[in-house]
Motif scaffolding. Structure first.
Motif, PDB file in Angstrom:
ATOM      1  N   MET B  82      -7.610   4.462  -0.746  1.00 26.32           N
ATOM      2  CA  MET B  82      -7.248   5.708  -0.049  1.00 26.32           C
ATOM      3  C   MET B  82      -6.831   5.406   1.385  1.00 26.32           C
ATOM      4  O   MET B  82      -6.862   6.273   2.240  1.00 26.32           O
ATOM      5  CB  MET B  82      -8.395   6.721  -0.099  1.00 26.32           C
ATOM      6  N   GLY B  83      -6.476   4.133   1.601  1.00 25.00           N
ATOM      7  CA  GLY B  83      -5.997   3.751   2.928  1.00 25.00           C
ATOM      8  C   GLY B  83      -6.833   2.675   3.568  1.00 25.00           C
ATOM      9  O   GLY B  83      -6.440   2.068   4.562  1.00 25.00           O
ATOM     10  N   LYS B 207      -1.242  -9.796   5.087  1.00 23.56           N
ATOM     11  CA  LYS B 207      -0.496  -8.523   5.045  1.00 23.56           C
ATOM     12  C   LYS B 207      -0.969  -7.698   3.854  1.00 23.56           C
ATOM     13  O   LYS B 207      -1.242  -8.241   2.790  1.00 23.56           O
ATOM     14  CB  LYS B 207       1.003  -8.800   4.941  1.00 23.56           C
ATOM     15  N   ARG B 208      -1.031  -6.402   4.055  1.00 23.51           N
ATOM     16  CA  ARG B 208      -1.543  -5.540   2.986  1.00 23.51           C
ATOM     17  C   ARG B 208      -0.589  -5.506   1.798  1.00 23.51           C
ATOM     18  O   ARG B 208       0.600  -5.271   1.963  1.00 23.51           O
ATOM     19  CB  ARG B 208      -1.773  -4.120   3.521  1.00 23.51           C
ATOM     20  N   LEU B 211       1.506  -2.173   1.102  1.00 24.28           N
ATOM     21  CA  LEU B 211       2.416  -1.575   2.081  1.00 24.28           C
ATOM     22  C   LEU B 211       3.884  -1.566   1.689  1.00 24.28           C
ATOM     23  O   LEU B 211       4.590  -0.610   2.019  1.00 24.28           O
ATOM     24  CB  LEU B 211       2.215  -2.192   3.467  1.00 24.28           C
ATOM     25  N   PRO B 212       4.415  -2.584   0.973  1.00 24.91           N
ATOM     26  CA  PRO B 212       5.823  -2.451   0.566  1.00 24.91           C
ATOM     27  C   PRO B 212       6.078  -1.148  -0.204  1.00 24.91           C
ATOM     28  O   PRO B 212       7.023  -0.412   0.114  1.00 24.91           O
ATOM     29  CB  PRO B 212       6.048  -3.693  -0.303  1.00 24.91           C
ATOM     30  N   LYS B 214       4.390   1.580  -0.026  1.00 21.85           N
ATOM     31  CA  LYS B 214       4.184   2.735   0.855  1.00 21.85           C
ATOM     32  C   LYS B 214       5.340   2.899   1.844  1.00 21.85           C
ATOM     33  O   LYS B 214       5.724   4.017   2.173  1.00 21.85           O
ATOM     34  CB  LYS B 214       2.838   2.603   1.587  1.00 21.85           C
ATOM     35  N   VAL B 215       5.910   1.786   2.304  1.00 16.62           N
ATOM     36  CA  VAL B 215       7.035   1.878   3.228  1.00 16.62           C
ATOM     37  C   VAL B 215       8.302   2.314   2.489  1.00 16.62           C
ATOM     38  O   VAL B 215       9.153   3.012   3.037  1.00 16.62           O
ATOM     39  CB  VAL B 215       7.213   0.535   3.982  1.00 16.62           C
ATOM     40  N   LEU B 216       8.415   1.940   1.227  1.00 19.77           N
ATOM     41  CA  LEU B 216       9.558   2.374   0.421  1.00 19.77           C
ATOM     42  C   LEU B 216       9.304   3.749  -0.208  1.00 19.77           C
ATOM     43  O   LEU B 216      10.150   4.262  -0.931  1.00 19.77           O
ATOM     44  CB  LEU B 216       9.855   1.346  -0.674  1.00 19.77           C
ATOM     45  N   ALA B 217       8.139   4.327   0.077  1.00 21.01           N
ATOM     46  CA  ALA B 217       7.791   5.675  -0.401  1.00 21.01           C
ATOM     47  C   ALA B 217       7.862   5.782  -1.924  1.00 21.01           C
ATOM     48  O   ALA B 217       8.400   6.737  -2.480  1.00 21.01           O
ATOM     49  CB  ALA B 217       8.671   6.720   0.265  1.00 21.01           C
ATOM     50  N   LYS B 218       7.316   4.802  -2.611  1.00 23.30           N
ATOM     51  CA  LYS B 218       7.284   4.820  -4.081  1.00 23.30           C
ATOM     52  C   LYS B 218       6.318   5.916  -4.575  1.00 23.30           C
ATOM     53  O   LYS B 218       5.353   6.253  -3.872  1.00 23.30           O
ATOM     54  CB  LYS B 218       6.814   3.462  -4.607  1.00 23.30           C
ATOM     55  N   ASP B 622      -6.942  -8.257  10.122  1.00 24.24           N
ATOM     56  CA  ASP B 622      -6.052  -7.159  10.501  1.00 24.24           C
ATOM     57  C   ASP B 622      -6.397  -5.872   9.759  1.00 24.24           C
ATOM     58  O   ASP B 622      -6.215  -4.777  10.278  1.00 24.24           O
ATOM     59  CB  ASP B 622      -4.582  -7.536  10.257  1.00 24.24           C
ATOM     60  N   ARG B 625      -9.050  -4.385  11.829  1.00 27.89           N
ATOM     61  CA  ARG B 625      -8.473  -3.781  13.044  1.00 27.89           C
ATOM     62  C   ARG B 625      -7.854  -2.421  12.729  1.00 27.89           C
ATOM     63  O   ARG B 625      -8.035  -1.458  13.461  1.00 27.89           O
ATOM     64  CB  ARG B 625      -7.382  -4.696  13.625  1.00 27.89           C
ATOM     65  N   GLN B 626      -7.134  -2.360  11.608  1.00 23.43           N
ATOM     66  CA  GLN B 626      -6.522  -1.081  11.206  1.00 23.43           C
ATOM     67  C   GLN B 626      -7.590   0.010  11.052  1.00 23.43           C
ATOM     68  O   GLN B 626      -7.407   1.133  11.499  1.00 23.43           O
ATOM     69  CB  GLN B 626      -5.870  -1.264   9.829  1.00 23.43           C
ATOM     70  N   GLN B 627      -8.678  -0.335  10.381  1.00 21.95           N
ATOM     71  CA  GLN B 627      -9.737   0.651  10.154  1.00 21.95           C
ATOM     72  C   GLN B 627     -10.377   1.087  11.469  1.00 21.95           C
ATOM     73  O   GLN B 627     -10.696   2.259  11.658  1.00 21.95           O
ATOM     74  CB  GLN B 627     -10.808   0.094   9.214  1.00 21.95           C
TER      75      GLN B 627
END
Lengths: 158, 723
Positions: B82-83, B207-208, B211-212, B214-218, B622, B625-627
């Motif tokens: 959930m993130g 790297k998460r 994210l690919p 999520k960035v491409l809005a699949k 990382d 850090r994001q959290q």
């Protein structure tokens, strides 16, 4: 009502209720799921897309107003998946998303901001985008937009 | 050091859901129902230190992994993304034992038909699976080796694995090519795990992996679920708290365009239509009357939740706070009702067919969905299949009270899959909230600057009682497990008393990111600041001085020293800047924050936040850090702006125009300091949230001399200035 519109460069004809929000036309009729529902009242920006190049919040935009117009959604922001828009490149580089749900709206807003202001300061970004993110990706969004500006400007020079 | 590689208990292999989270605790408690005060204190002692174990313990690798034809491996995660970034951490852990690059491991949500499912909550996904995932991965590796040894007719010991390949002398085979040849898997015993000193990926920046997409809005979220012949639902609920349906006229809705079916239930009316717009339009044509109590208002709720009101349960009683003769300092604090504001509202796609149902759900707690829908539709639990999806935020809102039962009944009524999305107003008015709290703190400080006595009296609505059998309320008396989380004085003080005053609020209250830690840390860490000023001791020193040599306080002390140095705590501040500090110990993670604030045009402006976190073993730096950054922003939001109110029997808040949350313009400079103070990983999603509110309030005191004792601080400061 029959609407003729161009969605991500593809001419499309759809028969929908004229008052139906454009968001549902895009998501449920055109089956482009990247544009999200968040609030239904144009408050959060998750449903942001372009109509004839203007950034709008599609949850509160009646579909009939888009008749004859060009729509660009997050799926149409990049040329293709191997040539990403600088905003999407920067988003990956900075590792912005967490849940990711609000991010297509933010990326659409960011890309528009950079069209209008190719060299924004952090304050320009903070004051220029009012979308909502609940995971708290704000610091990375600002960082990514600054990077995207650089990538875009470098790309032009190159 | 604790043993990080200890094995979880085995012996109960089960390919079924666990009972609703928390019922294990309640079951244990039922056995203890023979005493009162002392027993409750004991339970509080135990639960406040409790490790939450991985609640799946089936090591059959087929339930966890699939070896794909392209020589990648799919890990079917029992926990939902959930993130929090857990899928990436899981891939890293699996890679350590599978001898494959992290990029070659795909992580997907398991579903009830192909794998194991678990509740995603309490910041425990990575910590509880830290051993489990490596054990299952190691078992799969050894199983592949065993199969290769049979194929090649050589000893297992002569086979090595690297980059997804099995090698023995000149023989070589990819995992995929071997797996293709296996018709019957013979699973090996779980081997010993590789020591952390041999880790290749854990602890390094990764790297998460999600994210690919999520960035491409699949289309990966619950809301994106699309099935053949799917139709759309919309539901009318009571806009009033605990409102009941008195009468309804649905004739307008029946004749509305596109409507396929109206379903009238005791307390809600659902519409199924050919489009979402048609369904929503029809719902708006229903004329309903509701029975409700129009006298419920915030003013009364504050009276209800006040120390001295309700059921009193003492949960900590060390020494005798009354025995200390020194002067008492008293501080009184309040926190308001909080909404989650998860950007993806509740969403379920239900597909009912032949007395079975499949639920596609963006939800934290699959067991809750399964049991609630099975009960409501009178189905066997095994006939309710759960397919979890990525969530557009959870924050505790997607742990209970889903709209799955409504979706299921609508699907049954039309015999088609139904997509049911809550409106934002329903997300505010028909979910559940973080209960408001009231805190009375009392402290006595000796002449040497030592705290001699510390009392915390907390009044709160419960968070736990919608997740455990009803008997738990009788046994526990008050919810000291969730709402009382963080209520105990963590510092070494000789005389300590912690008491909870329990009252149920007239609407549903439950978990919110951090559970009780958020409100309790605001009260306790603000009061620590008050004690420091009273004692004339630097607030950082006062905290450090009250850390003894118990393991968690050693870690707290170390982290305080680190943040003191890195934040320049003892250095002069810029003109017009106030600086505040707070710390908490949450899910075995220590989290400390120093916040710098300014007052600009009469409003609080957070300039800088330095967050130090000791989450034990660091998996993905990382990701942590994001959290921490995210928790900081959410906490700034909840500290400065967020407040739920009730007037005339109705939540006032209906959308983000009257529930203010942070925007980009609120973003301060955020610096994150990671400190690995243990070999055992602990929670990360919640802990960094809680020090922020008291650190801001302490910074405002530092700047203005005004002590703000209630949230939201922005409003409270403005009210204080107007007086």
């Amino acid at each position: 009502m029959q609407l003729s519109l161009t969605i991500n460069n593809k001419p499309t004809v759809l028969d929908v209720e004229p008052e139906m929000p454009l968001l549902w036309l895009i998501r449920d009729e055109a089956q482009l799921k990247g544009t999200k529902f968040g609030c239904g009242k144009a408050l959060c920006g998750a449903c942001s897309l372009y109509v004839d190049g203007d950034l709008i919040r599609s949850c509160s935009y009646p579909a009939q107003l888009a008749n004859g117009k060009k729509i660009t959604t997050i799926e149409g922001l990049s040329e293709n998946e191997t040539h990403l828009h600088p905003v999407q490149q920067a988003w990956l580089e900075v590792q912005v998303p967490q849940c990711g749900y609000c991010q297509s709206g933010f990326m659409m807003a960011a890309a528009k901001l950079l069209e209008e202001n190719p060299n924004p300061t952090a304050d320009d970004i903070k004051n220029g985008i009012s979308n909502i993110c609940r995971c708290g990706t704000h610091p990375r969004i600002i960082k990514a937009i600054l990077l995207a500006a650089k990538l875009k400007n470098d790309g032009k020079r190159g | 050091m604790e043993n990080a590689d200890k094995k979880p208990k085995k012996g109960f292999s089960r390919r079924k859901f666990l009972a609703i989270s928390g019922s294990g605790v309640a079951g244990t408690l039922a056995l203890l129902y023979f005493g009162r005060g002392a027993i409750r204190r004991k339970i509080s002692d135990v639960t406040s230190e409790m490790d939450i174990p991985a609640d799946v313990s089936n090591f059959d690798h087929k339930l966890w992994f699939e070896v794909n034809a392209d020589n990648t491996i799919t890990l079917k995660s029992p926990k939902a993304e959930m993130g929090q970034g857990i899928f990436t951490g899981f891939a890293m852990l699996a890679a350590e034992e599978l001898d494959m690059a992290v990029e070659k491991i795909k992580v997907v949500h398991a579903n009830s038909l192909n794998g194991l499912l678990s509740n995603t909550a309490a910041s425990n996904s990575t910590s509880s699976f830290y051993v489990t995932i490596r054990e299952v991965a190691a078992t799969l590796r050894e199983t592949l080796k065993l199969q290769a040894s049979k194929l090649w007719n050589i000893p297992v010991a002569s086979i090595s694995t690297k980059d997804g390949m099995l090698t023995a002398g000149d023989k070589q085979l990819s995992y995929a090519d071997l797996a293709k040849q296996i018709t019957k898997w013979e699973t090996t015993e779980t081997p010993a795990l590789r020591p952390s000193s041999q880790f290749k990926y854990v602890g390094k920046q990764q790297k998460r992996i999600d994210l690919p997409d999520k960035v491409l809005a699949k289309p990966i979220y619950g809301i994106d679920t699309t099935l053949p012949n799917m139709v759309y639902g919309a539901v009318l609920y009571s806009p009033y708290v605990k409102g009941t349906l008195k009468s309804a006229d649905t004739s307008g809705a029946k004749n509305s365009t596109g409507v396929l079916k109206i379903v009238e239930e005791t307390n809600w009316i659902g519409v199924v239509a050919t489009s979402r717009y048609a369904a929503q339009t029809a719902v708006e044509k229903i004329k309903a009357e509701w029975d409700y109590n129009p006298n419920v208002s915030t003013k009364d709720l504050e009276k209800l939740i006040t120390v001295g009101n309700g059921k009193e349960v003492n949960i900590q009683n060390d020494g005798d706070t009354d025995s200390v003769p020194d002067e008492v300092l008293t501080g009184e604090f309040r926190t308001p009702i909080g909404f989650h504001g998860n950007l993806e509202p509740s969403i379920v796609v239900a597909d009912y067919k032949d007395n079975k149902i499949t639920l596609y759900a963006s939800f934290q707690n699959p067991a809750y969905l399964q049991t609630s829908v099975a009960e409501a539709l009178d189905l066997k639990t095994e006939d309710v299949a759960i397919v979890p999806t990525y969530m557009g935020g959870g924050f505790g809102r997607k742990a209970f009270k889903s709209n799955a039962v409504e979706a299921a009944k609508l699907s049954k009524a039309v015999g088609k899959p139904v997509h049911l999305l809550a409106t934002r107003q329903q997300e505010f008015q028909n979910g559940y909230v973080r209960p408001n709290t009231h805190h009375v703190l009392k402290g006595k400080v000796g002449k040497d600057g030592k705290i001699l006595a510390f009392e915390h009296h907390l009044a709160t609505g419960p968070m736990i009682f919608n997740s455990v059998p009803a008997i738990a309320e009788t046994i526990l008396g008050a919810d000291f497990i969730l709402a009382g989380h963080g209520a105990r004085c963590a510092y070494h003080v000789p005389n300590v008393k912690t008491t909870i005053w329990h009252n149920n609020l007239p609407f549903e209250t439950s978990i919110w990111r951090g559970v009780g830690m958020f409100a309790n840390t605001f009260a306790i860490e603000s009061f620590m600041d008050e004690l420091a000023h009273k004692a004339g001791v630097n607030p950082l020193k006062l905290r450090i001085d009250h850390c003894d040599d118990t393991p968690q306080l050693v870690r707290r002390k170390k982290l305080l020293e680190i943040i003191g140095e890195k934040s320049g705590w003892h250095l002069p501040k810029s003109e017009g800047v106030g600086r505040g500090l707070a710390v908490c110990d949450d899910r075995k993670t220590v989290s400390a924050a120093v916040v710098e604030v300014k007052i600009v045009d009469g409003a609080i402006k957070i300039v800088k936040v330095i967050q130090a976190i000791d989450p034990g073993k660091i998996i993905n730096p990382d990701g942590i850090r994001q959290q921490v950054e995210g928790a900081t922003m959410m906490a700034i939001s909840a500290s400065l702006y967020e407040q739920g109110t009730v007037e005339n029997g109705q939540f006032v808040q209906t959308n983000f125009h009257n529930y203010q949350v942070v925007r980009l313009s609120d973003t301060p400079e955020i610096e994150v300091i990671l400190h690995e103070g243990s070999e055992v990983p602990s929670g990360v999603g919640e802990p960094p949230l809680s020090p922020i509110a008291p650190a801001i309030a302490n910074a405002i005191f530092d700047l203005t001399g005004k002590r703000l004792r209630s949230l939201p601080l922005q409003l409270v400061l403005q009210n204080a200035s107007n007086q």
